[in-house]
Design an enzyme around this catalytic site. Structure first.
Site, PDB file in Angstrom:
ATOM      1  N   LYS A  22      66.617  71.416  21.350  1.00  0.00           N
ATOM      2  CA  LYS A  22      66.190  70.710  20.321  1.00  0.00           C
ATOM      3  C   LYS A  22      64.687  70.388  20.474  1.00  0.00           C
ATOM      4  CE  LYS A  22      66.840  65.949  20.530  1.00  0.00           C
ATOM      5  NZ  LYS A  22      65.592  65.217  20.702  1.00  0.00           N
ATOM      6  N   ASN A  23      64.474  70.250  21.927  1.00  0.00           N
ATOM      7  CA  ASN A  23      62.923  69.338  22.302  1.00  0.00           C
ATOM      8  C   ASN A  23      62.146  70.559  22.314  1.00  0.00           C
ATOM      9  OD1 ASN A  23      64.127  66.896  21.985  1.00  0.00           O
ATOM     10  ND2 ASN A  23      63.935  66.434  24.001  1.00  0.00           N
ATOM     11  N   CYS A 118      61.753  52.545  19.321  1.00  0.00           N
ATOM     12  CA  CYS A 118      63.215  52.894  19.050  1.00  0.00           C
ATOM     13  C   CYS A 118      64.136  52.082  19.957  1.00  0.00           C
ATOM     14  CB  CYS A 118      63.432  54.392  19.168  1.00  0.00           C
ATOM     15  SG  CYS A 118      63.367  55.081  20.963  1.00  0.00           S
ATOM     16  N   ARG A 123      57.844  53.052  23.049  1.00  0.00           N
ATOM     17  CA  ARG A 123      57.479  54.401  22.840  1.00  0.00           C
ATOM     18  C   ARG A 123      56.098  54.442  22.068  1.00  0.00           C
ATOM     19  NH1 ARG A 123      62.487  57.956  21.906  1.00  0.00           N
ATOM     20  NH2 ARG A 123      61.060  59.770  22.326  1.00  0.00           N
ATOM     21  N   PRO A 124      54.998  53.813  22.600  1.00  0.00           N
ATOM     22  CA  PRO A 124      53.851  54.037  21.943  1.00  0.00           C
ATOM     23  C   PRO A 124      53.142  55.551  21.805  1.00  0.00           C
ATOM     24  CG  PRO A 124      53.268  53.076  24.107  1.00  0.00           C
ATOM     25  CD  PRO A 124      55.025  53.315  23.979  1.00  0.00           C
ATOM     26  N   ASP A 126      49.647  55.900  22.050  1.00  0.00           N
ATOM     27  CA  ASP A 126      48.274  55.900  22.209  1.00  0.00           C
ATOM     28  C   ASP A 126      47.618  57.027  23.105  1.00  0.00           C
ATOM     29  OD1 ASP A 126      50.031  54.751  24.394  1.00  0.00           O
ATOM     30  OD2 ASP A 126      48.201  54.454  25.598  1.00  0.00           O
ATOM     31  N   GLN A 127      48.171  57.398  23.751  1.00  0.00           N
ATOM     32  CA  GLN A 127      47.871  58.832  24.323  1.00  0.00           C
ATOM     33  C   GLN A 127      47.413  59.913  23.471  1.00  0.00           C
ATOM     34  OE1 GLN A 127      47.348  58.807  27.964  1.00  0.00           O
ATOM     35  NE2 GLN A 127      47.369  56.544  27.356  1.00  0.00           N
ATOM     36  N   ASP A 309      66.497  62.242  30.148  1.00  0.00           N
ATOM     37  CA  ASP A 309      67.482  62.501  29.162  1.00  0.00           C
ATOM     38  C   ASP A 309      68.943  62.880  29.870  1.00  0.00           C
ATOM     39  OD1 ASP A 309      65.285  64.421  26.937  1.00  0.00           O
ATOM     40  OD2 ASP A 309      65.697  61.984  27.548  1.00  0.00           O
ATOM     41  N   ARG A 401      72.263  64.260  16.328  1.00  0.00           N
ATOM     42  CA  ARG A 401      70.830  64.489  16.428  1.00  0.00           C
ATOM     43  C   ARG A 401      70.370  65.476  17.208  1.00  0.00           C
ATOM     44  NH1 ARG A 401      66.666  59.785  16.757  1.00  0.00           N
ATOM     45  NH2 ARG A 401      65.556  61.641  16.782  1.00  0.00           N
TER      46      ARG A 401
HETATM   47  C1  EPZ Z   1      60.056  63.272  24.956  1.00  0.00           C
HETATM   48  O1  EPZ Z   1      59.836  62.123  23.965  1.00  0.00           O
HETATM   49  C2  EPZ Z   1      61.560  63.867  24.378  1.00  0.00           C
HETATM   50  N1  EPZ Z   1      61.638  64.191  23.036  1.00  0.00           N
HETATM   51  C3  EPZ Z   1      62.496  62.536  24.905  1.00  0.00           C
HETATM   52  O2  EPZ Z   1      63.668  63.124  24.484  1.00  0.00           O
HETATM   53  C4  EPZ Z   1      62.220  62.435  26.447  1.00  0.00           C
HETATM   54  O3  EPZ Z   1      63.004  61.351  26.669  1.00  0.00           O
HETATM   55  C5  EPZ Z   1      60.935  62.135  26.669  1.00  0.00           C
HETATM   56  O4  EPZ Z   1      59.929  63.223  26.208  1.00  0.00           O
HETATM   57  C6  EPZ Z   1      60.492  62.085  28.241  1.00  0.00           C
HETATM   58  O5  EPZ Z   1      61.051  63.228  28.782  1.00  0.00           O
HETATM   59  C7  EPZ Z   1      61.239  65.221  22.416  1.00  0.00           C
HETATM   60  O6  EPZ Z   1      60.786  66.220  23.275  1.00  0.00           O
HETATM   61  C8  EPZ Z   1      61.485  65.479  20.854  1.00  0.00           C
HETATM   62  P1  EPZ Z   1      56.937  60.832  26.320  1.00  0.00           P
HETATM   63  P2  EPZ Z   1      58.478  61.567  24.214  1.00  0.00           P
HETATM   64  O7  EPZ Z   1      55.680  60.878  25.713  1.00  0.00           O
HETATM   65  O8  EPZ Z   1      57.548  62.629  23.955  1.00  0.00           O
HETATM   66  C9  EPZ Z   1      55.078  56.700  27.767  1.00  0.00           C
HETATM   67  C10 EPZ Z   1      66.022  63.100  23.877  1.00  0.00           C
HETATM   68  O9  EPZ Z   1      66.833  62.385  24.267  1.00  0.00           O
HETATM   69  N2  EPZ Z   1      53.981  57.081  26.598  1.00  0.00           N
HETATM   70  O10 EPZ Z   1      57.066  61.884  27.470  1.00  0.00           O
HETATM   71  O11 EPZ Z   1      58.242  60.548  22.960  1.00  0.00           O
HETATM   72  C11 EPZ Z   1      56.589  56.342  26.943  1.00  0.00           C
HETATM   73  O12 EPZ Z   1      56.555  55.094  26.500  1.00  0.00           O
HETATM   74  C12 EPZ Z   1      64.602  62.399  23.730  1.00  0.00           C
HETATM   75  O13 EPZ Z   1      65.821  64.360  23.598  1.00  0.00           O
HETATM   76  C13 EPZ Z   1      52.917  56.016  26.241  1.00  0.00           C
HETATM   77  O14 EPZ Z   1      52.886  54.858  26.812  1.00  0.00           O
HETATM   78  O15 EPZ Z   1      58.173  61.031  25.502  1.00  0.00           O
HETATM   79  C14 EPZ Z   1      57.318  56.653  27.965  1.00  0.00           C
HETATM   80  O16 EPZ Z   1      57.329  55.553  28.911  1.00  0.00           O
HETATM   81  C15 EPZ Z   1      64.739  60.979  24.088  1.00  0.00           C
HETATM   82  N3  EPZ Z   1      51.955  56.124  25.727  1.00  0.00           N
HETATM   83  C16 EPZ Z   1      56.604  57.789  28.542  1.00  0.00           C
HETATM   84  O17 EPZ Z   1      55.102  57.773  28.381  1.00  0.00           O
HETATM   85  C17 EPZ Z   1      51.935  57.539  24.790  1.00  0.00           C
HETATM   86  O18 EPZ Z   1      50.959  57.787  24.017  1.00  0.00           O
HETATM   87  C18 EPZ Z   1      56.983  59.132  28.499  1.00  0.00           C
HETATM   88  O19 EPZ Z   1      57.183  59.445  27.045  1.00  0.00           O
HETATM   89  C19 EPZ Z   1      53.000  58.433  24.968  1.00  0.00           C
HETATM   90  C20 EPZ Z   1      54.053  58.109  25.825  1.00  0.00           C
END
Ligand code: EPZ
Length: 425
Positions: A22-23, A118, A123-124, A126-127, A309, A401
């Site tokens: 999926k991811n 969510c 889950r911001p 900003d990056q 995950d 999902r």
């Molecule tokens: C991806 O989400 C996955 N989703 C998530 O899987 C997975 O849990 C996550 O990566 C971590 O491995 C998809 O790939 C569709 P991140 P993502 O940006 O990209 C912080 C599932 O169950 N952050 O890697 O949204 C954030 O808050 C889902 O399949 C910022 O602060 O996760 C978190 O603490 C759930 N600012 C950390 O980084 C930003 O701009 C990692 O989040 C982006 C992220």
């Protein structure tokens, strides 16, 4: 809303085929926006998130055909009629934000709803926005939407360091940089296998990306990208989920096909420490357990660390361990919502800050429980598989999902489980 009803105590035996990831599929579907002409994705799982992404691409003007029999999705992103990802679609699936980079790179502007929080955390994004601004994008927030524009019509290559490894942030900037003018260098990139898969496909389209899968990536922008034909990698989290199910249920002996064991090294290490046998057998990975489950401490971390995950699913295995285990979640701030439901089934778990302290028990009691998010719902199904009596996991739209035909796959392994249509929510 549907529920899944499980009657526990039946050992899982036999083979299970792992579906496409999926991811990996979600960002790759968004990458089709970068090229003219039809792209073909193979080994795409039949999931609600795939349907949501297809709806978003159609909203933008793409022609999208999903064939669930052949697990193929064909996307022609030739003539977009909109450059907007509306709140109604983004609120269903936060990964919709991954159209931001491609729209900006290909069309010089984009209007994308902020995903909002969510169940598992704020889950911001900003990056994502900082990276695009570093590439010359002008970004403003207006009534819950990100309005982004490339003033000269084309983004420019830049040096950018992520404040933390972010999967979606890395993916958005990769796609934006693929068509930017000049070189982009990214530091502190996410290193998940899905990042490597996206880079493989972007390079197949004509991009010039080097270093995917490491924390430093170099991307030399090109003028144009071509459509692609590609089979998606297997879903390592689905695979890990079935491995945890086989570990949790006494007498189980399960062989998984299609899984890339190297992508799950941290989980396999912890399963082996817990006394679970995980070994290759030809094209299969075989999982079984002969003795008791040993307690194991786990801390989630960005890849190649233990995947967040897999936290909920592994925690359920620990609810049966002979002793105390500590599970620490470092990625998301609210990812223990499966715990209150497990307590109702008789688990002994105490939350202390970002850690769950688990005292193993011999078994749990089946109960009606509520799914709250994708991986929590999978963990409750696993708990039901070894509990005494019947468990009904409600609101399994969360499960739909990210898990293709889970009740069929489990039934084929000998589990006593079924989907209950229209159950009480
Ligand atoms: C991806 O989400 C996955 N989703 C998530 O899987 C997975 O849990 C996550 O990566 C971590 O491995 C998809 O790939 C569709 P991140 P993502 O940006 O990209 C912080 C599932 O169950 N952050 O890697 O949204 C954030 O808050 C889902 O399949 C910022 O602060 O996760 C978190 O603490 C759930 N600012 C950390 O980084 C930003 O701009 C990692 O989040 C982006 C992220």
């Amino acid at each position: 809303m549907d529920a899944i009803r499980v009657r526990g105590g039946r050992a899982l035996k036999g083979d299970v085929k792992i579906s496409g990831a999926k991811n990996a599929a979600l960002p790759i579907l968004c990458a089709t926006l970068l090229a003219d002409g039809p792209s073909l994705l193979r080994n795409v799982p039949a999931l609600r998130d795939i349907d949501t992404t297809a709806a978003l691409l159609r909203f933008l003007g793409c022609d999208v055909v999903i064939n669930k029999e052949t697990s193929e999705v064909r996307v022609a992103g030739t003539r977009l009629t909109r450059i907007e990802a509306p709140y109604e679609l983004v609120k269903q699936m936060r990964a919709s934000v991954l159209v931001l980079g491609p729209l900006l790179a290909r069309h010089g502007k984009a209007k994308v709803s902020l995903p909002g929080g969510c169940a598992i955390g704020a889950r911001p994004v900003d990056q994502h926005l900082k990276g695009l601004e570093a590439m010359g994008a002008k970004i403003r927030l207006e009534r819950g939407y990100v309005i982004a524009e490339a003033p000269t019509g084309r983004l420019k290559g830049a040096d950018f360091m992520f404040d933390m490894p972010t999967v979606g942030g890395t993916e958005n900037i990769m796609m934006a940089a693929a068509l930017a003018k000049g070189r982009t260098t990214l530091w502190n990139c996410a290193r998940e296998p899905e990042i490597e898969e996206l880079a493989k496909i972007l390079n197949k389209m004509g991009a010039r990306i080097d270093g995917a899968g490491t924390d430093v990536m170099h991307i030399d922008g090109v003028e144009q990208l071509a459509p692609f034909d590609h089979a998606i990698i297997a879903d390592r989290i689905e695979a890990g989920t079935y491995m945890c199910a086989a570990a949790a249920v006494d007498g189980s002996d399960v062989r998984l096909s299609g899984v890339v064991l190297e992508d799950l090294e941290a989980l396999v290490l912890k399963l082996r420490q817990a006394g679970v046998t995980v070994e290759r057998e030809g094209e299969f990975v075989r999982v079984r357990r002969d003795g008791p489950i040993k307690p194991v401490n786990v801390t989630t971390a960005p890849h190649p660390g233990f995947p967040t995950d897999m936290q909920a699913q592994f925690l359920v295995v620990m609810t049966r361990a002979k002793g105390e285990s500590v599970m620490t979640e470092t990625i998301f701030e609210n990812r223990f919502m499966h715990v209150p439901e497990l307590l109702r089934m008789g688990a002994h778990i105490e939350i202390r800050g970002r850690s769950a302290i688990v005292q193993g028990v011999d078994t749990l009691e089946g109960a009606s429980v509520m799914a709250t998010d994708l991986r929590a719902s999978a963990s409750l199904v696993i708990a039901g598989l070894y509990s005494q009596g019947e468990t009904e996991v409600r609101r399994v739209y969360h499960l739909d999902r990210g898990y293709e035909h889970m009740e069929q796959k489990l039934s084929a392994l000998g589990a006593d489980c079924e989907r209950v249509k229209g159950a009480e929510g």
